[in-house]
Design a protein around this motif. Structure first.
Motif, PDB file in Angstrom:
ATOM      1  N   THR A   1       0.832  -1.210   0.000  1.00  0.00           N
ATOM      2  CA  THR A   1       0.000   0.000   0.000  1.00  0.00           C
ATOM      3  C   THR A   1       0.862   1.253   0.000  1.00  0.00           C
ATOM      4  OG1 THR A   1      -1.762  -1.146   1.197  1.00  0.00           O
ATOM      5  CG2 THR A   1      -1.787   1.264   1.246  1.00  0.00           C
ATOM      6  N   LEU A   2       1.898   1.264   0.813  1.00  0.00           N
ATOM      7  CA  LEU A   2       2.787   2.423   0.851  1.00  0.00           C
ATOM      8  C   LEU A   2       3.516   2.606  -0.471  1.00  0.00           C
ATOM      9  CD1 LEU A   2       4.237   1.995   4.457  1.00  0.00           C
ATOM     10  CD2 LEU A   2       2.567   3.689   3.683  1.00  0.00           C
ATOM     11  N   ARG A   3       3.842   1.496  -1.123  1.00  0.00           N
ATOM     12  CA  ARG A   3       4.498   1.602  -2.428  1.00  0.00           C
ATOM     13  C   ARG A   3       3.552   2.191  -3.482  1.00  0.00           C
ATOM     14  NH1 ARG A   3       9.065   2.855  -4.720  1.00  0.00           N
ATOM     15  NH2 ARG A   3       9.332   1.934  -6.778  1.00  0.00           N
ATOM     16  N   VAL A   4       2.286   1.811  -3.414  1.00  0.00           N
ATOM     17  CA  VAL A   4       1.297   2.395  -4.325  1.00  0.00           C
ATOM     18  C   VAL A   4       1.211   3.907  -4.112  1.00  0.00           C
ATOM     19  CG1 VAL A   4      -1.164   2.508  -4.872  1.00  0.00           C
ATOM     20  CG2 VAL A   4      -0.046   0.294  -4.628  1.00  0.00           C
ATOM     21  N   LEU A   5       1.211   4.340  -2.856  1.00  0.00           N
ATOM     22  CA  LEU A   5       1.170   5.773  -2.562  1.00  0.00           C
ATOM     23  C   LEU A   5       2.415   6.483  -3.088  1.00  0.00           C
ATOM     24  CD1 LEU A   5      -0.247   5.782   1.090  1.00  0.00           C
ATOM     25  CD2 LEU A   5      -1.438   6.433  -1.017  1.00  0.00           C
ATOM     26  N   GLN A   6       3.563   5.835  -2.969  1.00  0.00           N
ATOM     27  CA  GLN A   6       4.784   6.420  -3.519  1.00  0.00           C
ATOM     28  C   GLN A   6       4.672   6.604  -5.026  1.00  0.00           C
ATOM     29  OE1 GLN A   6       8.071   3.882  -2.250  1.00  0.00           O
ATOM     30  NE2 GLN A   6       8.724   5.475  -0.844  1.00  0.00           N
ATOM     31  N   GLY A   7       4.215   5.565  -5.715  1.00  0.00           N
ATOM     32  CA  GLY A   7       4.088   5.653  -7.164  1.00  0.00           C
ATOM     33  C   GLY A   7       3.095   6.715  -7.587  1.00  0.00           C
ATOM     34  N   PHE A   8       1.957   6.771  -6.892  1.00  0.00           N
ATOM     35  CA  PHE A   8       0.940   7.777  -7.195  1.00  0.00           C
ATOM     36  C   PHE A   8       1.522   9.179  -7.018  1.00  0.00           C
ATOM     37  CE2 PHE A   8      -2.617  10.548  -6.351  1.00  0.00           C
ATOM     38  CZ  PHE A   8      -3.617  10.099  -7.205  1.00  0.00           C
ATOM     39  N   ALA A   9       2.255   9.383  -5.930  1.00  0.00           N
ATOM     40  CA  ALA A   9       2.795  10.712  -5.627  1.00  0.00           C
ATOM     41  C   ALA A   9       3.840  11.142  -6.640  1.00  0.00           C
ATOM     42  CB  ALA A   9       3.383  10.725  -4.213  1.00  0.00           C
ATOM     43  N   ILE A  10       4.728  10.238  -7.022  1.00  0.00           N
ATOM     44  CA  ILE A  10       5.790  10.659  -7.942  1.00  0.00           C
ATOM     45  C   ILE A  10       5.242  10.875  -9.345  1.00  0.00           C
ATOM     46  CG2 ILE A  10       6.579   8.362  -8.666  1.00  0.00           C
ATOM     47  CD1 ILE A  10       9.431   9.483  -8.474  1.00  0.00           C
ATOM     48  N   GLY A  11       4.245  10.086  -9.748  1.00  0.00           N
ATOM     49  CA  GLY A  11       3.623  10.321 -11.047  1.00  0.00           C
ATOM     50  C   GLY A  11       2.954  11.681 -11.100  1.00  0.00           C
ATOM     51  N   ALA A  12       2.268  12.030 -10.020  1.00  0.00           N
ATOM     52  CA  ALA A  12       1.595  13.331  -9.963  1.00  0.00           C
ATOM     53  C   ALA A  12       2.601  14.471  -9.899  1.00  0.00           C
ATOM     54  CB  ALA A  12       0.675  13.376  -8.749  1.00  0.00           C
ATOM     55  N   GLU A  13       3.646  14.316  -9.101  1.00  0.00           N
ATOM     56  CA  GLU A  13       4.603  15.406  -8.915  1.00  0.00           C
ATOM     57  C   GLU A  13       5.408  15.673 -10.175  1.00  0.00           C
ATOM     58  OE1 GLU A  13       8.070  17.677  -8.152  1.00  0.00           O
ATOM     59  OE2 GLU A  13       8.049  15.614  -8.890  1.00  0.00           O
ATOM     60  N   GLN A  14       5.926  14.627 -10.798  1.00  0.00           N
ATOM     61  CA  GLN A  14       6.811  14.858 -11.928  1.00  0.00           C
ATOM     62  C   GLN A  14       6.063  15.453 -13.118  1.00  0.00           C
ATOM     63  OE1 GLN A  14       9.247  11.529 -13.000  1.00  0.00           O
ATOM     64  NE2 GLN A  14      10.543  12.756 -14.320  1.00  0.00           N
ATOM     65  N   SER A  15       4.903  14.908 -13.432  1.00  0.00           N
ATOM     66  CA  SER A  15       4.131  15.450 -14.550  1.00  0.00           C
ATOM     67  C   SER A  15       3.654  16.869 -14.239  1.00  0.00           C
ATOM     68  CB  SER A  15       2.944  14.551 -14.860  1.00  0.00           C
ATOM     69  OG  SER A  15       2.062  14.447 -13.741  1.00  0.00           O
ATOM     70  N   GLY A  16       3.215  17.101 -12.989  1.00  0.00           N
ATOM     71  CA  GLY A  16       2.765  18.430 -12.607  1.00  0.00           C
ATOM     72  C   GLY A  16       3.889  19.450 -12.624  1.00  0.00           C
ATOM     73  N   ALA A  17       5.085  19.034 -12.206  1.00  0.00           N
ATOM     74  CA  ALA A  17       6.221  19.957 -12.187  1.00  0.00           C
ATOM     75  C   ALA A  17       6.634  20.352 -13.604  1.00  0.00           C
ATOM     76  CB  ALA A  17       7.395  19.330 -11.448  1.00  0.00           C
ATOM     77  N   ILE A  18       6.553  19.411 -14.542  1.00  0.00           N
ATOM     78  CA  ILE A  18       6.866  19.729 -15.936  1.00  0.00           C
ATOM     79  C   ILE A  18       5.895  20.773 -16.470  1.00  0.00           C
ATOM     80  CG2 ILE A  18       6.887  18.806 -18.291  1.00  0.00           C
ATOM     81  CD1 ILE A  18       7.963  16.189 -17.141  1.00  0.00           C
ATOM     82  N   VAL A  19       4.597  20.536 -16.228  1.00  0.00           N
ATOM     83  CA  VAL A  19       3.591  21.480 -16.715  1.00  0.00           C
ATOM     84  C   VAL A  19       3.747  22.834 -16.023  1.00  0.00           C
ATOM     85  CG1 VAL A  19       1.124  21.931 -16.939  1.00  0.00           C
ATOM     86  CG2 VAL A  19       2.003  19.614 -17.286  1.00  0.00           C
ATOM     87  N   LEU A  20       4.029  22.818 -14.717  1.00  0.00           N
ATOM     88  CA  LEU A  20       4.211  24.073 -13.990  1.00  0.00           C
ATOM     89  C   LEU A  20       5.388  24.858 -14.545  1.00  0.00           C
ATOM     90  CD1 LEU A  20       3.454  25.940 -11.657  1.00  0.00           C
ATOM     91  CD2 LEU A  20       4.895  24.548 -10.159  1.00  0.00           C
ATOM     92  N   GLY A  21       6.472  24.156 -14.872  1.00  0.00           N
ATOM     93  CA  GLY A  21       7.619  24.826 -15.458  1.00  0.00           C
ATOM     94  C   GLY A  21       7.281  25.468 -16.794  1.00  0.00           C
ATOM     95  N   ILE A  22       6.528  24.741 -17.611  1.00  0.00           N
ATOM     96  CA  ILE A  22       6.138  25.272 -18.919  1.00  0.00           C
ATOM     97  C   ILE A  22       5.199  26.464 -18.755  1.00  0.00           C
ATOM     98  CG2 ILE A  22       4.867  24.712 -21.036  1.00  0.00           C
ATOM     99  CD1 ILE A  22       5.916  21.807 -20.646  1.00  0.00           C
ATOM    100  N   GLU A  23       4.258  26.377 -17.816  1.00  0.00           N
ATOM    101  CA  GLU A  23       3.313  27.471 -17.596  1.00  0.00           C
ATOM    102  C   GLU A  23       3.992  28.719 -17.048  1.00  0.00           C
ATOM    103  OE1 GLU A  23      -0.806  25.009 -16.642  1.00  0.00           O
ATOM    104  OE2 GLU A  23       0.440  25.741 -14.996  1.00  0.00           O
ATOM    105  N   SER A  24       5.123  28.538 -16.387  1.00  0.00           N
ATOM    106  CA  SER A  24       5.821  29.674 -15.777  1.00  0.00           C
ATOM    107  C   SER A  24       6.860  30.294 -16.694  1.00  0.00           C
ATOM    108  CB  SER A  24       6.514  29.219 -14.483  1.00  0.00           C
ATOM    109  OG  SER A  24       5.601  28.626 -13.592  1.00  0.00           O
ATOM    110  N   ALA A  25       7.113  29.680 -17.846  1.00  0.00           N
ATOM    111  CA  ALA A  25       8.222  30.082 -18.702  1.00  0.00           C
ATOM    112  C   ALA A  25       7.803  31.102 -19.751  1.00  0.00           C
ATOM    113  CB  ALA A  25       8.807  28.855 -19.392  1.00  0.00           C
ATOM    114  N   PRO A  26       8.747  31.934 -20.192  1.00  0.00           N
ATOM    115  CA  PRO A  26       8.498  32.747 -21.386  1.00  0.00           C
ATOM    116  C   PRO A  26       8.282  31.820 -22.585  1.00  0.00           C
ATOM    117  CG  PRO A  26      10.502  33.439 -20.233  1.00  0.00           C
ATOM    118  CD  PRO A  26      10.082  32.142 -19.619  1.00  0.00           C
ATOM    119  N   ALA A  27       7.493  32.245 -23.534  1.00  0.00           N
ATOM    120  CA  ALA A  27       7.131  31.383 -24.661  1.00  0.00           C
ATOM    121  C   ALA A  27       8.331  30.759 -25.371  1.00  0.00           C
ATOM    122  CB  ALA A  27       6.269  32.170 -25.652  1.00  0.00           C
TER     123      ALA A  27
END
Length: 243
Positions: free
Chosen positions: A107-133
């Motif tokens: 169960t804890l491993r599932v939570l780890q996988g869920f968290a890293i999938g959400a964080e990494q994809s979200g961080a990529i999008v956040l970086g793109i949204e924050s960047a000059p074109a």
């Protein structure tokens, strides 16, 4: 923002990969002793579960990130990963609570996988949204770079504690690297803010629409570029899929 994206992914990858090192060195003895000599295979099976959960984390948190903002969700994912890793480091073994140890570990491993999938994809999008074109690809790639920046730390922490006498290492030594996660989390949490594109959308300003078909086409092109052995930077193609 670039440093925050790098550190956030590096921290989560540290937690994620530390589990993998422990799966190979420790978990077969402590959680799967009844399966000897197949305990290592079973232990690595729980490691694979985390990769299955990554896609769900990216999909679900990507959906809500579009609506409520990525900063809040990214902080939540860091906390979930930190808590799951710490609990895994404090988990009683099979000798103490039997099958419940295996259920809780998975169960804890599932939570780890869920968290890293959400964080990494979200961080990529956040970086793109924050960047000059003109620099969105560069900003988006920094999060993915964090996946590799933590490898020396995550692969070296557990072998370092293995220098302890074997009874001490199996009793508490392996837990040190897993419980180290909360001390790494604060820096990344404090340096993130929602990107200008998300803020523009939230305030009703027009932004360029992107259809699902366009996203799929971009992902297919990125995979093709990464598969090309003559491509000078196949690693960077992974970021294109996030754009």
């Amino acid at each position: 923002m670039l440093i925050s994206a790098f550190l956030g992914t590096a921290i989560e990858q540290y937690d994620f990969l530390s589990y993998g090192t422990a799966s190979a060195l420790v978990f077969n003895q402590l959680f799967f002793p009844y399966l000897d000599p197949l305990g290592t295979i079973a232990s690595l099976g729980t490691y694979v579960v985390g990769y299955v959960a990554r896609g769900a984390g990216a999909l679900i948190c990507g959906h809500f990130g579009d609506r409520i903002g990525r900063k809040m969700l990214l902080m939540v994912t860091l906390l979930v990963m930190s808590i799951a890793s710490t609990l895994a480091g404090c988990l009683p073994t099979y000798a103490s609570i039997g099958t419940w140890a295996l259920i809780l570990l998975t169960t804890l491993r599932v939570l780890q996988g869920f968290a890293i999938g959400a964080e990494q994809s979200g961080a990529i999008v956040l970086g793109i949204e924050s960047a000059p074109a003109p620099r969105r690809g560069l900003y988006g790639s920094w999060s993915d770079s964090g996946s590799y920046g933590d490898v020396p730390l995550s692969t070296g922490a557990l072998p370092l504690t293995s220098l302890l006498p074997e009874p001490a290492f199996l009793s508490w030594g392996w837990r040190v690297s897993m419980c180290f996660a909360p001390t790494l989390t604060h820096r990344s949490r404090s340096t993130r803010a929602d990107g200008v594109l998300f803020i523009a959308t939230a305030t009703g300003e027009p932004v360029m629409p992107v259809t699902l078909r366009q996203c799929v086409r971009a992902a297919v092109r990125a995979v093709g570029a990464a598969a090309d052995d003559e491509s000078p930077r196949p690693f960077a193609a992974r970021t294109v899929a996030g754009i």
